[in-house]
Design an enzyme around this catalytic site. Sequence first.
Site, PDB file in Angstrom:
ATOM      1  N   ARG A  23       0.776  -1.147   0.170  1.00 43.78           N
ATOM      2  CA  ARG A  23      -0.217   0.004  -0.045  1.00 43.78           C
ATOM      3  C   ARG A  23       0.858   1.133  -0.099  1.00 43.78           C
ATOM      4  O   ARG A  23       1.976   1.220   0.959  1.00 43.78           O
ATOM      5  CB  ARG A  23      -0.990  -0.096   1.224  1.00 43.78           C
ATOM      6  N   GLU A  69     -11.802   4.738  -5.182  1.00 40.24           N
ATOM      7  CA  GLU A  69     -11.833   3.323  -5.351  1.00 40.24           C
ATOM      8  C   GLU A  69     -12.161   2.960  -6.661  1.00 40.24           C
ATOM      9  O   GLU A  69     -12.820   3.650  -7.502  1.00 40.24           O
ATOM     10  CB  GLU A  69     -13.206   3.019  -4.499  1.00 40.24           C
ATOM     11  N   ARG A 102      -0.836  -5.035   4.891  1.00 42.58           N
ATOM     12  CA  ARG A 102      -0.114  -4.661   3.523  1.00 42.58           C
ATOM     13  C   ARG A 102       1.170  -3.817   4.159  1.00 42.58           C
ATOM     14  O   ARG A 102       1.274  -3.298   5.125  1.00 42.58           O
ATOM     15  CB  ARG A 102      -0.945  -3.935   2.735  1.00 42.58           C
TER      16      ARG A 102
END
Length: 166
Positions: free
Chosen positions: A55, A63, A103
Amino acid sequence: MHLMKGWRVLCVVLGLGLIALCACGSESACGPSAGVVSRVVDGDTLVLQSGERVRYLLVDTPESTGGKLECFGTEARDFNRSLVEGRLVQLEYGEACTDRYGRLLAYVTVDGQEVNSLLAEGGYACVLYVSPAGKSRRSEFEALESSARRAMRGMWGRCSPVSCAR
């Protein structure tokens, strides 16, 4: 003669130690320092061939996954994909290694260009600061976002409202 032999042994041992240190340089305390991108998830997340999900630090793009498509999400994902997919990237970690989803959190660089900065500068992303990750560069990214907003670059000129703006 005995003293010279001792120096030679010491030099060999030190040389082997340096070689071992250089060989270990591909990992940081957080994870790999480089990897090939197997796929781009969205505008701010990628997956390395080794399986790690990364990330991007300090940026949040609209999104484009999970059935939720926000204004400029496709453009952010496609821009990210054009830069990194299938390419070798370098990873630099900040003050935290992972997020709550496991992440890796990193600044991602390809061909000498930092993708995190390009996303903010081009109007593909808002600044997302979750303490302590990215603390040392937060103001730099806020300035990039502010510049993109003023110039109406990317989502700032096309979306109303901008989904990631808080």
